[in-house]
Motif scaffolding. Structure first.
Motif, PDB file in Angstrom:
ATOM      1  N   ILE A 256     -37.298  21.791 -57.422  1.00 19.51           N
ATOM      2  CA  ILE A 256     -38.557  22.216 -58.039  1.00 19.51           C
ATOM      3  C   ILE A 256     -38.756  23.709 -57.800  1.00 19.51           C
ATOM      4  N   TYR A 257     -38.936  24.433 -58.883  1.00 17.17           N
ATOM      5  CA  TYR A 257     -39.352  25.830 -58.782  1.00 17.17           C
ATOM      6  C   TYR A 257     -40.748  25.919 -59.373  1.00 17.17           C
ATOM      7  N   LEU A 258     -41.716  26.313 -58.558  1.00 15.48           N
ATOM      8  CA  LEU A 258     -43.086  26.478 -59.034  1.00 15.48           C
ATOM      9  C   LEU A 258     -43.302  27.948 -59.371  1.00 15.48           C
ATOM     10  N   GLU A 259     -43.250  28.215 -60.660  1.00 16.68           N
ATOM     11  CA  GLU A 259     -43.442  29.565 -61.178  1.00 16.68           C
ATOM     12  C   GLU A 259     -44.899  29.717 -61.584  1.00 16.68           C
ATOM     13  N   LYS A 260     -45.470  30.884 -61.348  1.00 18.31           N
ATOM     14  CA  LYS A 260     -46.867  31.082 -61.742  1.00 18.31           C
ATOM     15  C   LYS A 260     -47.009  30.906 -63.247  1.00 18.31           C
ATOM     16  N   ASP A 261     -48.068  30.241 -63.652  1.00 23.57           N
ATOM     17  CA  ASP A 261     -48.322  30.006 -65.068  1.00 23.57           C
ATOM     18  C   ASP A 261     -48.691  31.323 -65.746  1.00 23.57           C
ATOM     19  N   ILE A 262     -48.307  31.472 -67.009  1.00 20.59           N
ATOM     20  CA  ILE A 262     -48.612  32.700 -67.741  1.00 20.59           C
ATOM     21  C   ILE A 262     -50.112  32.939 -67.852  1.00 20.59           C
ATOM     22  N   ARG A 263     -50.898  31.869 -67.693  1.00 20.72           N
ATOM     23  CA  ARG A 263     -52.356  32.008 -67.782  1.00 20.72           C
ATOM     24  C   ARG A 263     -52.978  32.409 -66.450  1.00 20.72           C
ATOM     25  N   MET A 264     -52.159  32.439 -65.381  1.00 15.72           N
ATOM     26  CA  MET A 264     -52.670  32.754 -64.044  1.00 15.72           C
ATOM     27  C   MET A 264     -51.809  33.834 -63.390  1.00 15.72           C
ATOM     28  N   PRO A 265     -51.843  35.049 -63.916  1.00 15.90           N
ATOM     29  CA  PRO A 265     -50.970  36.109 -63.384  1.00 15.90           C
ATOM     30  C   PRO A 265     -51.321  36.552 -61.969  1.00 15.90           C
ATOM     31  N   ASP A 266     -52.518  36.203 -61.480  1.00 15.09           N
ATOM     32  CA  ASP A 266     -52.944  36.645 -60.153  1.00 15.09           C
ATOM     33  C   ASP A 266     -52.479  35.733 -59.028  1.00 15.09           C
ATOM     34  N   VAL A 267     -51.791  34.645 -59.371  1.00 16.44           N
ATOM     35  CA  VAL A 267     -51.264  33.745 -58.336  1.00 16.44           C
ATOM     36  C   VAL A 267     -50.385  34.544 -57.379  1.00 16.44           C
ATOM     37  N   LYS A 268     -50.592  34.356 -56.086  1.00 19.57           N
ATOM     38  CA  LYS A 268     -49.862  35.152 -55.095  1.00 19.57           C
ATOM     39  C   LYS A 268     -48.500  34.558 -54.754  1.00 19.57           C
ATOM     40  N   TYR A 269     -48.452  33.238 -54.538  1.00 18.88           N
ATOM     41  CA  TYR A 269     -47.223  32.623 -54.033  1.00 18.88           C
ATOM     42  C   TYR A 269     -46.570  31.702 -55.064  1.00 18.88           C
ATOM     43  N   GLU A 270     -45.274  31.879 -55.230  1.00 14.04           N
ATOM     44  CA  GLU A 270     -44.458  30.918 -55.961  1.00 14.04           C
ATOM     45  C   GLU A 270     -43.642  30.132 -54.928  1.00 14.04           C
ATOM     46  N   TRP A 271     -43.038  29.016 -55.376  1.00 16.68           N
ATOM     47  CA  TRP A 271     -42.396  28.115 -54.420  1.00 16.68           C
ATOM     48  C   TRP A 271     -41.019  27.644 -54.891  1.00 16.68           C
ATOM     49  N   LEU A 272     -40.098  27.572 -53.935  1.00 23.20           N
ATOM     50  CA  LEU A 272     -38.844  26.835 -54.094  1.00 23.20           C
ATOM     51  C   LEU A 272     -38.970  25.583 -53.232  1.00 23.20           C
ATOM     52  N   ILE A 273     -38.828  24.420 -53.844  1.00 22.45           N
ATOM     53  CA  ILE A 273     -39.016  23.172 -53.104  1.00 22.45           C
ATOM     54  C   ILE A 273     -37.772  22.301 -53.239  1.00 22.45           C
ATOM     55  N   GLU A 274     -37.226  21.928 -52.113  1.00 17.83           N
ATOM     56  CA  GLU A 274     -36.143  20.947 -52.077  1.00 17.83           C
ATOM     57  C   GLU A 274     -36.764  19.608 -51.694  1.00 17.83           C
ATOM     58  N   LEU A 275     -36.550  18.611 -52.527  1.00 17.61           N
ATOM     59  CA  LEU A 275     -37.195  17.311 -52.361  1.00 17.61           C
ATOM     60  C   LEU A 275     -36.165  16.269 -51.937  1.00 17.61           C
ATOM     61  N   LYS A 276     -36.504  15.513 -50.912  1.00 18.39           N
ATOM     62  CA  LYS A 276     -35.628  14.436 -50.452  1.00 18.39           C
ATOM     63  C   LYS A 276     -36.438  13.148 -50.318  1.00 18.39           C
ATOM     64  N   TYR A 277     -35.770  12.036 -50.604  1.00 15.24           N
ATOM     65  CA  TYR A 277     -36.384  10.729 -50.372  1.00 15.24           C
ATOM     66  C   TYR A 277     -35.443   9.898 -49.516  1.00 15.24           C
ATOM     67  N   VAL A 278     -35.994   9.330 -48.454  1.00 17.59           N
ATOM     68  CA  VAL A 278     -35.201   8.534 -47.520  1.00 17.59           C
ATOM     69  C   VAL A 278     -35.836   7.152 -47.397  1.00 17.59           C
ATOM     70  N   LYS A 279     -35.062   6.116 -47.672  1.00 14.86           N
ATOM     71  CA  LYS A 279     -35.555   4.760 -47.454  1.00 14.86           C
ATOM     72  C   LYS A 279     -35.728   4.521 -45.957  1.00 14.86           C
ATOM     73  N   LYS A 280     -36.657   3.652 -45.623  1.00 18.15           N
ATOM     74  CA  LYS A 280     -36.878   3.333 -44.210  1.00 18.15           C
ATOM     75  C   LYS A 280     -35.591   2.844 -43.550  1.00 18.15           C
ATOM     76  N   SER A 281     -34.803   2.113 -44.316  1.00 18.01           N
ATOM     77  CA  SER A 281     -33.559   1.569 -43.765  1.00 18.01           C
ATOM     78  C   SER A 281     -32.514   2.654 -43.507  1.00 18.01           C
ATOM     79  N   ASP A 282     -32.712   3.838 -44.114  1.00 20.13           N
ATOM     80  CA  ASP A 282     -31.754   4.942 -43.943  1.00 20.13           C
ATOM     81  C   ASP A 282     -32.298   6.044 -43.037  1.00 20.13           C
ATOM     82  N   GLU A 283     -33.368   5.740 -42.314  1.00 19.62           N
ATOM     83  CA  GLU A 283     -34.029   6.776 -41.520  1.00 19.62           C
ATOM     84  C   GLU A 283     -33.118   7.353 -40.440  1.00 19.62           C
ATOM     85  N   LYS A 284     -32.101   6.605 -40.068  1.00 19.03           N
ATOM     86  CA  LYS A 284     -31.165   7.095 -39.041  1.00 19.03           C
ATOM     87  C   LYS A 284     -30.378   8.315 -39.517  1.00 19.03           C
ATOM     88  N   TYR A 285     -30.352   8.526 -40.838  1.00 13.48           N
ATOM     89  CA  TYR A 285     -29.611   9.671 -41.379  1.00 13.48           C
ATOM     90  C   TYR A 285     -30.509  10.888 -41.621  1.00 13.48           C
TER      91      TYR A 285
END
Length: 330
Positions: A256-285
């Motif tokens: 996920i790359y959160l880029e400021k919307d063209i309608r909101m040029p004053d936004v200060k922070y953009e974001w790079l987000i790495e998303l992970k999902y871990v099943k409860k059964s795989d929590e050991k990893y």
């Protein structure tokens, strides 16, 4: 006679980019280069024949945008006119059967599908898979993206149509799971990301108000792509960010790359987000998964596109089971 897919008519069904540029000139809009780049991402992308070389813009959407832009001198608050917005009631009726509902979720997750387009319809087969996909094509919600190995690849035409899918997905999820929240709560959480560089309350909201109240049937579908669409459906409730999925860098594809919307040029922070999902059964990893995620984020941040970018935050968000989570941010 269905002539929608007639190659000779492809450019009749929308504006070519050359025509859009001419319209900008005729209405006296300057700074055409920046504006056309935004219009291309928002409204372009339609092809109606597998051999078409030129994509076209949605003319209703372009004219609506330019009328608003001309009147106000800036970007419209809403990027699509309600008069041409998809009838969500119609989508609900088309997805009353489980097969079509699952198929639509798959299209939203994958941003496309391989299928043939039906040119004639029969009421006896209205809920067949190829009929449903074809209806999405004729409604402007899918378009021809590629034709390879004698197979037709359909995709979501542009960013505005993606937001319509995300909005539909969020509405459906809320209705079916009786999800309750205050709009101020989600708005404040996104605002904190944009102007304070804090992501914790947004992730907490998604975990406690959405993921933990989903039905067991929905949690069976849990994977990173499914959770990503949930995130997008809430992020687009605000005009602050334009969420981009799988943005390519030389270091890999950003979840996920959160880029400021063209309608909101004053936004200060953009974001790079790495998303992970871990099943409860795989929590050991989980430690191994966390280290991998941190390394991925490091590569994205050091890529040519982002290494000199100011006020760019990065976060690794790991969802565990139905709603637990860990956040690592910089």
């Amino acid at each position: 006679l269905n002539v929608t897919m007639d190659l000779s008519l492809n450019e009749m069904l929308g504006f070519t980019e050359e025509e859009v540029v001419k319209i900008l000139e005729e209405v006296g809009i300057e700074e055409k280069e920046n504006l056309i780049n935004n219009l291309r991402e928002l409204y372009d992308g339609y092809k109606f024949n597998k051999n078409a070389r030129t994509s076209v813009y949605n003319p209703d959407m372009v004219l609506y945008f330019l009328a608003q832009y001309k009147n106000t001198g800036g970007y419209p608050e809403y990027l699509i006119d309600d008069n041409v917005k998809t009838d969500y009631g119609r989508l609900n009726r088309l997805t009353m059967n489980e097969e079509n509902k699952a198929l639509l979720e798959r299209i939203i997750k994958e941003e496309g599908i391989v299928a043939e387009i039906v040119t004639k319809f029969s009421f006896d087969r209205m809920y067949d898979e190829e009929y449903f996909i074809s209806l999405l094509f004729y409604m402007g919600l899918l378009t021809i993206k590629d034709y390879r190995y004698n197979i037709l690849e359909l995709g979501i035409p542009n960013y505005v149509i993606k937001t319509m899918y995300w909005e539909y997905f969020g509405r459906k999820l809320k209705e079916e799971n009786n999800i309750k929240y205050e709009m101020l709560e989600i708005a404040k959480a996104i605002w904190e990301m944009a102007f304070e560089g804090k992501i914790k309350n947004f992730v907490k909201f998604i975990s406690e108000k959405v993921l933990k109240v989903l039905s067991n049937r929905d949690t069976i579908k849990f994977d990173e792509k499914y959770i990503k669409i949930i995130l997008f459906s809430y992020l687009t409730m605000s005009n602050i960010y334009k969420p981009i999925s799988e943005k390519e860098t030389e270091g890999g594809y950003i979840d996920i790359y959160l880029e400021k919307d063209i309608r909101m040029p004053d936004v200060k922070y953009e974001w790079l987000i790495e998303l992970k999902y871990v099943k409860k059964s795989d929590e050991k990893y989980i430690e191994e998964i966390i280290e991998k995620g941190k390394e991925q984020l490091k590569r994205y941040r050091e890529s040519m596109q982002f290494k000199d970018k100011q006020n760019l935050k990065k976060a690794l968000v790991v969802f565990i089971g139905k709603g637990d989570y860990k956040i690592f941010e910089e």
